[in-house]
Write an enzyme that holds these catalytic residues in place. Structure first.
Site, PDB file in Angstrom:
ATOM      1  N   GLY A   1     -44.883 -21.372  22.993  1.00 56.78           N
ATOM      2  CA  GLY A   1     -43.579 -20.867  23.370  1.00 56.78           C
ATOM      3  C   GLY A   1     -42.767 -21.989  23.980  1.00 56.78           C
ATOM      4  O   GLY A   1     -43.325 -23.008  24.410  1.00 56.78           O
TER       5      GLY A   1
ATOM      6  N   GLN B   1     -35.895 -25.985  28.676  1.00 52.94           N
ATOM      7  CA  GLN B   1     -36.898 -27.044  28.499  1.00 52.94           C
ATOM      8  C   GLN B   1     -36.437 -28.129  27.532  1.00 52.94           C
ATOM      9  O   GLN B   1     -37.041 -29.204  27.477  1.00 52.94           O
ATOM     10  CB  GLN B   1     -38.223 -26.457  27.993  1.00 52.94           C
ATOM     11  CG  GLN B   1     -38.915 -25.580  29.028  1.00 52.94           C
ATOM     12  CD  GLN B   1     -40.247 -25.091  28.489  1.00 52.94           C
ATOM     13  OE1 GLN B   1     -40.307 -24.109  27.793  1.00 52.94           O
ATOM     14  NE2 GLN B   1     -41.312 -25.803  28.800  1.00 52.94           N
TER      15      GLN B   1
ATOM     16  N   CYS C   1     -47.783 -25.654  30.786  1.00 53.90           N
ATOM     17  CA  CYS C   1     -46.366 -25.657  30.419  1.00 53.90           C
ATOM     18  C   CYS C   1     -46.015 -27.032  29.874  1.00 53.90           C
ATOM     19  O   CYS C   1     -46.420 -28.040  30.454  1.00 53.90           O
ATOM     20  CB  CYS C   1     -45.518 -25.325  31.651  1.00 53.90           C
ATOM     21  SG  CYS C   1     -43.745 -25.287  31.334  1.00 53.90           S
ATOM     22  N   LEU C   2     -45.264 -27.046  28.803  1.00 54.77           N
ATOM     23  CA  LEU C   2     -44.867 -28.327  28.220  1.00 54.77           C
ATOM     24  C   LEU C   2     -44.051 -29.160  29.206  1.00 54.77           C
ATOM     25  O   LEU C   2     -44.006 -30.382  29.094  1.00 54.77           O
ATOM     26  CB  LEU C   2     -44.044 -28.088  26.942  1.00 54.77           C
ATOM     27  CG  LEU C   2     -44.770 -27.355  25.802  1.00 54.77           C
ATOM     28  CD1 LEU C   2     -43.832 -27.121  24.633  1.00 54.77           C
ATOM     29  CD2 LEU C   2     -46.007 -28.102  25.361  1.00 54.77           C
TER      30      LEU C   2
ATOM     31  N   HIS D   1     -43.880 -15.806  30.636  1.00 55.69           N
ATOM     32  CA  HIS D   1     -43.729 -17.228  30.975  1.00 55.69           C
ATOM     33  C   HIS D   1     -42.373 -17.764  30.498  1.00 55.69           C
ATOM     34  O   HIS D   1     -41.656 -18.439  31.251  1.00 55.69           O
ATOM     35  CB  HIS D   1     -44.888 -18.010  30.333  1.00 55.69           C
ATOM     36  CG  HIS D   1     -44.873 -19.491  30.578  1.00 55.69           C
ATOM     37  ND1 HIS D   1     -45.877 -20.146  31.254  1.00 55.69           N
ATOM     38  CD2 HIS D   1     -43.984 -20.448  30.206  1.00 55.69           C
ATOM     39  CE1 HIS D   1     -45.588 -21.442  31.308  1.00 55.69           C
ATOM     40  NE2 HIS D   1     -44.448 -21.654  30.672  1.00 55.69           N
ATOM     41  N   GLU D   2     -42.015 -17.430  29.251  1.00 54.25           N
ATOM     42  CA  GLU D   2     -40.773 -17.983  28.685  1.00 54.25           C
ATOM     43  C   GLU D   2     -39.529 -17.357  29.311  1.00 54.25           C
ATOM     44  O   GLU D   2     -38.553 -18.064  29.592  1.00 54.25           O
ATOM     45  CB  GLU D   2     -40.741 -17.811  27.159  1.00 54.25           C
ATOM     46  CG  GLU D   2     -41.855 -18.520  26.417  1.00 54.25           C
ATOM     47  CD  GLU D   2     -42.042 -19.975  26.813  1.00 54.25           C
ATOM     48  OE1 GLU D   2     -41.073 -20.625  27.240  1.00 54.25           O
ATOM     49  OE2 GLU D   2     -43.178 -20.454  26.700  1.00 54.25           O
TER      50      GLU D   2
ATOM     51  N   HIS E   1     -38.615 -18.881  32.557  1.00 56.07           N
ATOM     52  CA  HIS E   1     -37.866 -20.147  32.448  1.00 56.07           C
ATOM     53  C   HIS E   1     -36.357 -19.898  32.491  1.00 56.07           C
ATOM     54  O   HIS E   1     -35.601 -20.720  33.016  1.00 56.07           O
ATOM     55  CB  HIS E   1     -38.199 -20.856  31.128  1.00 56.07           C
ATOM     56  CG  HIS E   1     -39.401 -21.744  31.180  1.00 56.07           C
ATOM     57  ND1 HIS E   1     -39.486 -22.844  32.009  1.00 56.07           N
ATOM     58  CD2 HIS E   1     -40.567 -21.726  30.474  1.00 56.07           C
ATOM     59  CE1 HIS E   1     -40.656 -23.457  31.818  1.00 56.07           C
ATOM     60  NE2 HIS E   1     -41.340 -22.785  30.894  1.00 56.07           N
TER      61      HIS E   1
HETATM   62 ZN    ZN Z   1     -43.224 -23.321  30.313  1.00 50.97          ZN
END
Ligand code: ZN
Length: 164
Positions: free
Chosen positions: A46, A51, A89-90, A131-132, A135
């Site tokens: 995701g 991000q 997380c990226l 999670h997304e 953000h």
């Molecule tokens: Zn993330």
């Protein structure tokens, strides 16, 4: 499509409340395409627009191959239950942590064609959606997690490891 740079923790955009999309134009479509390419390049499940440096309410998930869901202006209508997930997380590379997430979510959103959808997500998919969408409100998993640690310190088995 093009790869975009993934913003890392410490960048102010990751703490912002993102703005709603008012018009699904070519820029939004390109954003969605680029987000998918960037997520796949980084082996994520995701990614959210902030991000890649865009403070708009857009995120995507791909919890398994061939199951790409694109959310524009997602709104959580129902949230139920609890599950403990181990996720990364990226934007926080090399780290994982344990987060309590809902077991089931019902989300209203627009797809890329402007169609309004209402969809239920459970188990792992609910983790990724939670999670997304966090953000989009400027929340990183590390803000909620316990036992944040370096990834790779422990055996992979018996772990739900999430990169998103
Ligand atoms: Zn993330």
């Amino acid at each position: 499509m093009a790869l975009r740079n993934v913003v890392k923790r410490g960048d102010a955009i990751l703490t912002k409340h993102c703005r709603e999309v008012t018009e699904i134009n070519d820029r939004i479509i390109t954003l969605l395409d680029d987000m998918a390419e960037t997520m796949r390049e980084d082996m994520g499940v995701g990614i959210a627009a902030p991000q890649v440096g865009v403070a708009r309410r857009v995120c995507i998930i791909e919890p398994e191959e061939g199951r790409l869901v694109e959310f524009i202006n997602p709104e959580i209508l129902e949230s139920e239950g609890e599950q403990l997930s181990t996720e990364g997380c990226l934007s926080v590379p090399g780290m994982i942590g344990d987060v309590v997430r809902p077991q089931r979510l019902v989300v209203k959103y627009l797809d890329r064609y402007g169609n309004e959808k209402t969809e239920e997500f459970t188990d792992f998919e609910a983790v990724v959606v939670s999670h997304e969408t966090d953000h989009l409100d400027g929340i990183l998993y590390v803000d909620k997690a316990t036992n944040v640690r370096e990834a790779g310190e422990e055996p992979q088995e018996d772990m739900t490891e999430v990169e998103n």
